[in-house]
Scaffold this active site. Structure first.
Site, PDB file in Angstrom:
ATOM      1  NE  ARG A  29      38.319  27.596  39.377  1.00 22.05           N
ATOM      2  CZ  ARG A  29      37.275  27.678  38.558  1.00 22.05           C
ATOM      3  NH1 ARG A  29      36.689  28.855  38.373  1.00 22.05           N
ATOM      4  NH2 ARG A  29      36.822  26.624  37.912  1.00 22.05           N
ATOM      5  CB  ILE A  74      29.638  47.736  31.233  1.00 17.58           C
ATOM      6  CG1 ILE A  74      29.335  48.972  32.078  1.00 17.58           C
ATOM      7  CG2 ILE A  74      31.131  47.643  30.955  1.00 17.58           C
ATOM      8  CD1 ILE A  74      29.617  50.288  31.366  1.00 17.58           C
ATOM      9  CB  CYS A  81      39.548  32.887  39.999  1.00 16.21           C
ATOM     10  SG  CYS A  81      39.522  32.609  41.773  1.00 16.21           S
ATOM     11  CB  CYS A 124      36.412  49.764  36.382  1.00 13.70           C
ATOM     12  SG  CYS A 124      37.078  48.201  35.771  1.00 13.70           S
ATOM     13  CD  GLU A 155      34.947  52.408  40.414  1.00  8.29           C
ATOM     14  OE1 GLU A 155      34.402  52.688  41.503  1.00  8.29           O
ATOM     15  OE2 GLU A 155      36.053  52.843  40.072  1.00  8.29           O
ATOM     16  CG  HIS A 163      31.897  44.176  41.754  1.00  6.79           C
ATOM     17  ND1 HIS A 163      32.146  43.028  41.035  1.00  6.79           N
ATOM     18  CD2 HIS A 163      32.617  45.157  41.154  1.00  6.79           C
ATOM     19  CE1 HIS A 163      32.985  43.303  40.055  1.00  6.79           C
ATOM     20  NE2 HIS A 163      33.284  44.581  40.101  1.00  6.79           N
ATOM     21  CB  CYS A 190      31.650  46.822  36.090  1.00  7.00           C
ATOM     22  SG  CYS A 190      33.149  46.111  35.359  1.00  7.00           S
TER      23      CYS A 190
END
Length: 760
Positions: A15, A432, A517, A644, A666, A695, A727
């Site tokens: 990663r 949520i 991820c 979503c 969403e 986000h 979310c």
């Protein structure tokens, strides 16, 4: 026989790109910061090239996208919405992905039928394309230097796919708007293909993902684009037009095979019925078939009994004009299995393959095309696995005894709602589920994993996190609380660890979007819930407040679709097995005093087949699995779900049949489109459209949320509206979270006061 790849995991074996991105986002964005990010990205890209070059005759270049492939092409094409025009360089691309003050992010949707997300391009009357392919050509040039022009194969996301995915605010006619954008894209792509050809490139991959969609408006767009856009390429540069994740359908297949300028036609043979299309209509002698025979979306190795018949048919119909490929980019599987020592030594180890091992699979399948005996060793591995799989008779017995009654709530929604959450006000505010996953929480989790703290010490520390989350929610004045999920790494992985029949990786990361991820579990045997999974944390949270605390569960369809399920039994059977475990958990939550349970199903829509004949069957068993999970709940228990980042218009009836009491969706990036769809079908249950985009680090002003709520009330009766973010909040910081929720509660109070109503 040639072997080709269509893409490789982009996040890095450990990663590396994820961590570089997150470091960059926290930086000032200076030239040195950009250089540091670029250095990591190039290192990951070149490492992937080296691995693929040892196994494949063709290796993709120009496709290491820093956030998302569609977003990178929006950036390179200069397809910028007006609100981002004052931002430059990488900052603009990341602003489109994440939002900044005064400029909301682009919408985000699921990529075809996967859990990968893409950013939705936008175009309005002010949009003027300003292409700059400097970064793209830099990658291509490095690829040529490292791999050579015969092996380095640039990837272009096709112009029709860009035009098809774009969201428009131009003429009001979607067909006209797409044609308008395509007319601007064609000279850009024509020039781009010509420049690539001039570099000595021998092949270009045009990834036209929209080929698999069942939409009659697409063919005119394709016919207007090809072969016109290929006019400037040299005769020595071959064109490989690529589709994936479904068959291309009769109309598109006939067109593809008629365009003489397409030298290679690449199709997925692990999903859909491309084989049937070839059998029915043949394959042109002058073209090469790129046969996607190695499943790029599964961690299981090739299943000989399924692959051999396909090889025989292709050998008979296509003969030597074939190359072996993955079914799609390998970005949908983890990087390398060899570092997973526990799994390698498990009975499944010999029949699993991550991206690196998939390259070996390509060689095996290519050899099997000439000699099927090449697959014999693999057949033996599958036989050994089958012997190791132990069936759970308790699960099979319960499955056999299911009746229609097990899938129905005891009372209708109208009867249930009067018994639920008495004393909670109208426009109830909630979240949520998750709250920020801080450094402290991650460190605590690592200590437990290393064994440096005991289970008792870990639980005590988690309880302090729960207490903090409850205290914050009480102070903010939220109405329905959550415990915050501090103990959970991921909404699927957490539950998978609590169930029998699943395997887990230590480094099996797969990119979902940007730096996000996940580590999907691997199903290997029958699935069951041996003991309660969430009761301890729920009891702690509920003991700290008089307000209702939600029991937080992940639904069976999402656990299935966000995992790597078995390939030797049906997905339906595996989903129903999970559903029985969730059903038992809801019963235990009720016994612990829980009055509201949320069973999240964000993945219900994404795995729906694209072809109409497959949709009905999938939706029937997917809805059945959800209802099996929740139908045993008491009428007094309010069942929520969350969905979503998908287009829901084509499955609204199925969503209604789920029979939830509240559906939180969403919405912040979709201009109420999903909300309008709910109104269109006469949805009369509880609905919680997202009031702001979680986000984005931007804290929404009170007025922004007030306007959102007013727009919601145009579609939803006030008695049915629940107020919540888009979310979960795990990726946000606590200051961002508190300030955003504070504004959400204040906006709700303003609406209540304006409407003159504060209680049920």
């Amino acid at each position: 026989m040639l072997i080709s790849t269509l893409g490789f995991p982009r996040i890095g074996p450990k990663r590396e790109l994820k961590f570089a991105l997150e470091k960059f986002w926290k930086s000032s964005g200076s030239a040195d910061d950009v250089k540091a990010l670029t250095t990591v990205a190039r290192s990951v890209e070149e490492s992937a090239w080296n691995i693929q070059a040892a196994a494949s005759d063709k290796v993709t270049v120009g496709d290491l996208y820093l956030y998302d492939g569609v977003l990178s092409w929006v950036h390179w094409l200069g397809l910028f919405p007006q609100r981002f025009m004052n931002i430059r360089g990488l900052d603009r691309m990341f602003a489109m992905a994440r939002g900044v003050d005064g400029a909301t992010a682009l919408s985000m949707k699921k990529w075809i039928t996967s859990n990968y997300h893409y950013m939705v391009p936008e175009m309005d009357k002010t949009t003027k394309l300003s292409p700059d392919f400097t970064d793209f050509f830099e990658s291509v040039q490095r690829g040529i230097e490292q791999l050579g022009p015969a092996k380095a194969t640039p990837v272009l996301i096709g112009p029709v796919t860009i035009a098809y995915l774009t969201q428009y605010r131009v003429s009001g006619s979607l067909d006209d708007d797409r044609k308008y954008l395509l007319e601007q894209l064609l000279p850009i792509y024509e020039s781009l293909i010509g420049q690539l050809s001039a570099l000595g490139i021998t092949e270009i991959q045009l990834h036209e993902a929209s080929l698999v969609f069942e939409d009659s408006s697409l063919l005119p767009l394709y016919m207007a684009t090809y072969p016109a856009v290929l006019s400037k390429k040299n005769s020595t540069t071959k064109i490989n037009i690529v589709s994936f994740m479904e068959d291309v359908g009769t109309t598109h297949y006939k067109w593809l095979t008629s365009v003489k300028e397409f030298d290679i036609i690449s199709m997925d043979f692990t999903r859909g019925d491309n084989l049937g299309l070839i059998q029915k209509y043949g394959f042109p002698e002058g073209k090469v078939l790129g046969a996607g025979l190695v499943d790029a979306r599964s961690v299981w190795r090739v299943l000989p009994r399924a692959t051999k018949p396909v090889l025989r048919i292709l050998k008979n119909l296509v003969n030597k004009n074939i190359r072996i490929q993955p079914s799609a980019s390998l970005q949908f599987v983890p990087w390398d299995l060899s570092c997973e020592k526990d799994i390698v030594n498990h009975p499944t180890g010999t029949v699993l393959a991550f991206a690196v091992q998939k390259l070996d699979e390509l060689r095996i399948v290519a050899a099997a095309f000439e000699n099927e005996a090449t697959l014999d060793n693999l057949e033996e591995s599958w036989n050994s696995y089958s012997k190791a799989v132990h069936g759970d008779t308790k699960v099979s017995d319960r499955m056999a005894k299911l009746t229609a009654k097990d899938f129905e709530r005891a009372e209708t929604f109208t009867s249930r709602r009067t018994k639920q959450l008495k004393g909670v006000p109208l426009l109830p505010t909630t979240t949520i589920g998750s709250f920020p996953q801080t450094k402290e929480i991650r460190y605590l989790r690592s200590q437990k994993k290393k064994g440096t703290i005991s289970e008792e010490e870990y639980n005590a520390a988690i309880d302090r996190q729960i207490a903090y989350a409850i205290g914050v929610q009480e102070a903010l004045g939220l109405d329905i609380l959550v415990h915050g999920e501090a103990e959970r790494t991921d909404m699927v992985e957490f539950f998978a660890h609590k169930m029998d029949g699943m395997l887990f990786t230590s480094n099996g990361w797969v990119q979902s979007f940007g730096s996000r991820c996940v580590r999907p579990p691997i199903f290997w045997s029958d699935i069951s819930r041996p003991s309660p999974m969430t009761i301890r944390e729920f009891k702690v949270a509920q003991s700290l407040t008089d307000k209702p605390v939600k029991g937080m569960l992940t639904g069976p369809v999402t656990i299935l679709n966000w995992s790597f399920p078995r390939v030797d039994i049906s997905r339906k059977e595996q989903c129903l097995q999970i559903a029985l475990g969730i059903r038992d958990e809801i019963r235990d939550l009720e016994e612990a005093g829980c009055k509201v349970v949320q069973v999240d199903e964000p993945a219900l829509r994404e795995a729906m087949p694209l072809r109409s004949h497959g949709k009905k069957e999938y939706l029937e068993w997917a809805v059945d699995a959800f209802r099996l999970s929740t139908a045993g709940a008491k009428s007094e228990t309010q069942i929520h779900t969350h969905m979503c980042y998908c287009e829901f218009n084509d499955c609204m009836d199925a969503i209604d049949k789920m029979d939830t009491d509240v559906n939180s969706i969403e919405n912040a990036r979709s201009d109420n489109a999903t909300l309008v769809a709910f109104k269109r079908i006469g949805y009369n249950k509880g609905l919680g459209p997202g009031t702001y985009d979680i986000h984005s680090p931007v804290v929404p002003p009170i007025a922004f949320i007030t306007d959102k709520l007013e727009s919601f009330l145009q579609c939803v009766e006030i008695e049915n509206l629940v107020v919540n973010p888009d979310c979960g909040l795990k990726t946000r910081t606590w200051p961002e979270t508190v300030n955003a929720l504070k504004n959400m509660v204040a906006a709700t109070e303003q609406i209540r006061a304006k409407r003159g109503t504060v209680s049920k």
